[in-house]
Design a protein around this motif. Structure first.
Motif, PDB file in Angstrom:
ATOM      1  N   ALA A   1      -7.239   9.685   2.004  1.00 39.55           N
ATOM      2  CA  ALA A   1      -8.107  10.471   2.878  1.00 39.55           C
ATOM      3  C   ALA A   1      -8.659  11.717   2.193  1.00 39.55           C
TER       4      ALA A   1
ATOM      5  N   LEU B   1      -4.868  11.532   8.718  1.00 40.66           N
ATOM      6  CA  LEU B   1      -3.718  12.028   7.966  1.00 40.66           C
ATOM      7  C   LEU B   1      -4.193  12.357   6.561  1.00 40.66           C
TER       8      LEU B   1
ATOM      9  N   LYS C   1     -13.360  -1.441   8.720  1.00 42.60           N
ATOM     10  CA  LYS C   1     -12.410  -1.319   9.822  1.00 42.60           C
ATOM     11  C   LYS C   1     -12.861  -2.135  11.037  1.00 42.60           C
TER      12      LYS C   1
ATOM     13  N   SER D   1      -3.672  11.862   3.544  1.00 44.61           N
ATOM     14  CA  SER D   1      -3.048  11.059   2.492  1.00 44.61           C
ATOM     15  C   SER D   1      -3.896  11.161   1.242  1.00 44.61           C
TER      16      SER D   1
ATOM     17  N   ALA E   1       2.174   4.033  -2.737  1.00 41.48           N
ATOM     18  CA  ALA E   1       2.155   4.466  -4.136  1.00 41.48           C
ATOM     19  C   ALA E   1       2.562   5.940  -4.266  1.00 41.48           C
ATOM     20  N   ASP E   2       2.869   6.567  -3.145  1.00 42.68           N
ATOM     21  CA  ASP E   2       3.425   7.927  -3.157  1.00 42.68           C
ATOM     22  C   ASP E   2       4.091   8.152  -1.796  1.00 42.68           C
TER      23      ASP E   2
ATOM     24  N   GLY F   1       0.808  -1.227   0.000  1.00 38.86           N
ATOM     25  CA  GLY F   1       0.000   0.000   0.000  1.00 38.86           C
ATOM     26  C   GLY F   1       0.832   1.264   0.000  1.00 38.86           C
TER      27      GLY F   1
ATOM     28  N   ALA G   1      -6.206   0.585   1.507  1.00 43.03           N
ATOM     29  CA  ALA G   1      -7.653   0.667   1.661  1.00 43.03           C
ATOM     30  C   ALA G   1      -8.208   1.151   0.340  1.00 43.03           C
TER      31      ALA G   1
ATOM     32  N   TYR H   1       0.580   6.574   5.144  1.00 41.03           N
ATOM     33  CA  TYR H   1       1.148   5.863   6.276  1.00 41.03           C
ATOM     34  C   TYR H   1       2.185   4.828   5.849  1.00 41.03           C
ATOM     35  N   GLY H   2       1.921   4.150   4.717  1.00 40.52           N
ATOM     36  CA  GLY H   2       2.838   3.099   4.270  1.00 40.52           C
ATOM     37  C   GLY H   2       4.256   3.628   4.075  1.00 40.52           C
TER      38      GLY H   2
ATOM     39  N   GLY I   1      -4.348   8.124  13.582  1.00 38.58           N
ATOM     40  CA  GLY I   1      -5.110   9.372  13.557  1.00 38.58           C
ATOM     41  C   GLY I   1      -5.322   9.843  12.127  1.00 38.58           C
TER      42      GLY I   1
ATOM     43  N   LEU J   1       0.800  -5.090  -7.075  1.00 39.06           N
ATOM     44  CA  LEU J   1      -0.104  -5.858  -6.215  1.00 39.06           C
ATOM     45  C   LEU J   1      -1.526  -5.354  -6.366  1.00 39.06           C
ATOM     46  N   ASP J   2      -2.467  -6.265  -6.484  1.00 34.90           N
ATOM     47  CA  ASP J   2      -3.869  -5.900  -6.255  1.00 34.90           C
ATOM     48  C   ASP J   2      -4.414  -6.857  -5.210  1.00 34.90           C
ATOM     49  N   ALA J   3      -4.560  -6.337  -4.003  1.00 32.97           N
ATOM     50  CA  ALA J   3      -4.869  -7.164  -2.838  1.00 32.97           C
ATOM     51  C   ALA J   3      -6.299  -7.684  -2.832  1.00 32.97           C
TER      52      ALA J   3
ATOM     53  N   PHE K   1     -10.978  14.860   4.310  1.00 34.32           N
ATOM     54  CA  PHE K   1     -10.351  15.019   5.630  1.00 34.32           C
ATOM     55  C   PHE K   1      -9.282  16.101   5.578  1.00 34.32           C
TER      56      PHE K   1
HETATM   57  P1  NAD Z   1      -2.660   6.013   0.974  1.00 32.69           P
HETATM   58  O1  NAD Z   1      -3.446   6.519  -0.186  1.00 32.69           O
HETATM   59  O2  NAD Z   1      -1.258   6.478   1.130  1.00 32.69           O
HETATM   60  O3  NAD Z   1      -2.599   4.432   1.005  1.00 32.69           O
HETATM   61  C1  NAD Z   1      -3.590   3.585   0.497  1.00 32.69           C
HETATM   62  C2  NAD Z   1      -2.925   2.749  -0.592  1.00 32.69           C
HETATM   63  O4  NAD Z   1      -3.750   1.646  -0.920  1.00 32.69           O
HETATM   64  C3  NAD Z   1      -2.680   3.522  -1.876  1.00 32.69           C
HETATM   65  O5  NAD Z   1      -1.298   3.474  -2.177  1.00 32.69           O
HETATM   66  C4  NAD Z   1      -3.471   2.726  -2.912  1.00 32.69           C
HETATM   67  O6  NAD Z   1      -2.827   2.702  -4.155  1.00 32.69           O
HETATM   68  C5  NAD Z   1      -3.506   1.353  -2.264  1.00 32.69           C
HETATM   69  N1  NAD Z   1      -4.557   0.433  -2.723  1.00 32.69           N
HETATM   70  C6  NAD Z   1      -5.885   0.667  -2.868  1.00 32.69           C
HETATM   71  N2  NAD Z   1      -6.510  -0.437  -3.294  1.00 32.69           N
HETATM   72  C7  NAD Z   1      -5.565  -1.404  -3.411  1.00 32.69           C
HETATM   73  C8  NAD Z   1      -5.591  -2.763  -3.817  1.00 32.69           C
HETATM   74  N3  NAD Z   1      -6.716  -3.354  -4.196  1.00 32.69           N
HETATM   75  N4  NAD Z   1      -4.432  -3.452  -3.812  1.00 32.69           N
HETATM   76  C9  NAD Z   1      -3.273  -2.868  -3.441  1.00 32.69           C
HETATM   77  N5  NAD Z   1      -3.178  -1.585  -3.045  1.00 32.69           N
HETATM   78  C10 NAD Z   1      -4.314  -0.860  -3.036  1.00 32.69           C
HETATM   79  O7  NAD Z   1      -3.554   6.366   2.264  1.00 32.69           O
HETATM   80  P2  NAD Z   1      -3.374   6.107   3.832  1.00 32.69           P
HETATM   81  O8  NAD Z   1      -4.384   7.000   4.450  1.00 32.69           O
HETATM   82  O9  NAD Z   1      -1.972   6.209   4.266  1.00 32.69           O
HETATM   83  O10 NAD Z   1      -3.883   4.616   4.005  1.00 32.69           O
HETATM   84  C11 NAD Z   1      -3.123   3.564   4.556  1.00 32.69           C
HETATM   85  C12 NAD Z   1      -3.954   2.822   5.609  1.00 32.69           C
HETATM   86  O11 NAD Z   1      -4.131   3.686   6.739  1.00 32.69           O
HETATM   87  C13 NAD Z   1      -5.358   2.421   5.125  1.00 32.69           C
HETATM   88  O12 NAD Z   1      -5.694   1.151   5.648  1.00 32.69           O
HETATM   89  C14 NAD Z   1      -6.217   3.503   5.764  1.00 32.69           C
HETATM   90  O13 NAD Z   1      -7.563   3.092   5.901  1.00 32.69           O
HETATM   91  C15 NAD Z   1      -5.499   3.650   7.100  1.00 32.69           C
HETATM   92  N6  NAD Z   1      -5.827   4.841   7.903  1.00 32.69           N
HETATM   93  C16 NAD Z   1      -5.732   6.080   7.346  1.00 32.69           C
HETATM   94  C17 NAD Z   1      -6.074   7.204   8.103  1.00 32.69           C
HETATM   95  C18 NAD Z   1      -5.982   8.596   7.502  1.00 32.69           C
HETATM   96  O14 NAD Z   1      -6.554   9.521   8.070  1.00 32.69           O
HETATM   97  N7  NAD Z   1      -5.304   8.795   6.409  1.00 32.69           N
HETATM   98  C19 NAD Z   1      -6.485   7.045   9.437  1.00 32.69           C
HETATM   99  C20 NAD Z   1      -6.541   5.758   9.990  1.00 32.69           C
HETATM  100  C21 NAD Z   1      -6.214   4.670   9.198  1.00 32.69           C
END
Ligand code: NAD
Length: 212
Positions: free
Chosen positions: A207, A202, A172, A204, A10-11, A8, A121, A15-16, A200, A71-73, A212
């Motif tokens: 989001a 973020l 979730k 991203s 891609a930029d 996860g 997600a 969080y990743g 919390g 990857l496509d999860a 958000f």
């Molecule tokens: P992000 O956009 O950086 O990460 C989400 C990644 O999921 C993206 O890189 C996207 O390309 C990838 N993705 C989507 N569908 C996919 C699939 N089928 N297969 C593989 N990859 C796929 O956003 P983020 O907010 O950092 O999200 C990371 C995690 O943190 C998620 O589980 C999100 O729900 C969780 N989270 C985010 C927040 C927030 O506020 N941003 C808060 C709590 C939890």
């Protein structure tokens, strides 16, 4: 050193990416899983140095990503992939991107890994209230959010967060439940720890879709 696979990324906004950097700073080797449709732009940006500033680690070195796996999860193996996706140009340009195939590729390349992070997600209808969410959108949200070794959850699983729609709150809640059950099962069977971090808000890429 330890090997960490972070699914996860891609930029450099999510969080990743931040988790990858922390593991890299602690000396781990970094492998990432990138959503197939985002692979091209991510690899191009990496190559062109667009992330160089945000690749920098506390000791002044740059985080190295040993390998980026498409990857496509949502798909466990090639039989699960519908024709329209198989035929899609962006997907057809890569191969071995279902969950089982990626696991096999990683095994072939590196033997085993020490840390698995699920940081992805996809709630296609996240902007819609649950009340108006279609079955398809709901199931898509659930399908992309299944548990693994460390995953990212959100407080919307237990409290009402207006705007966190499309079944993402349900996804979730399921993830947190799966984390408990998998911690029990994988813990007993393989001594693998399974945890989820409730992060919390973020801003991203994911989001931004919710405003958000
Ligand atoms: P992000 O956009 O950086 O990460 C989400 C990644 O999921 C993206 O890189 C996207 O390309 C990838 N993705 C989507 N569908 C996919 C699939 N089928 N297969 C593989 N990859 C796929 O956003 P983020 O907010 O950092 O999200 C990371 C995690 O943190 C998620 O589980 C999100 O729900 C969780 N989270 C985010 C927040 C927030 O506020 N941003 C808060 C709590 C939890």
């Amino acid at each position: 050193g330890k090997k960490a696979f972070i699914a996860g990324v891609a930029d450099d906004n999510g969080y990743g990416w931040a988790i990858a950097k922390s593991f890299a700073a602690a000396g781990a080797e970094i492998l990432v899983g990138t959503w197939v449709p985002a692979l091209n732009i991510f690899e191009t940006s990496l190559r062109q140095g667009k992330f160089d500033e945000s690749r920098s680690l506390p000791d002044g070195s740059l985080m190295e990503i040993t390998k980026v796996y498409p990857l496509d999860a949502v798909f466990d193996n090639p039989d699960d992939v519908p024709e329209d996706i198989k035929a899609n140009k962006r997907y057809a340009g890569s191969k071995n991107w279902t969950v089982k195939e990626v696991a096999e590729s990683v095994k072939q390349d590196f033997g085993s890994i020490d840390i698995l992070v699920h940081s992805l997600a996809n709630g296609p209808e996240v902007g819609k209230p649950l009340l108006e969410t279609s079955r398809k959108g709901y199931l898509a949200a659930l399908s992309a959010s299944r548990g693994s070794s460390i995953s990212l959850t959100y407080i919307a699983s237990e409290r009402i967060i207006p705007g966190y729609g499309g079944g993402m709150s349900s996804a979730k809640a399921a993830l947190e439940s799966d984390t408990r059950v998998l911690a029990f099962e994988a813990g007993r069977k393989h001594k693998i720890r399974v945890n989820t971090i409730s992060a919390g808000p973020l801003r991203s890429r994911a989001a931004k879709a919710i405003g958000f």
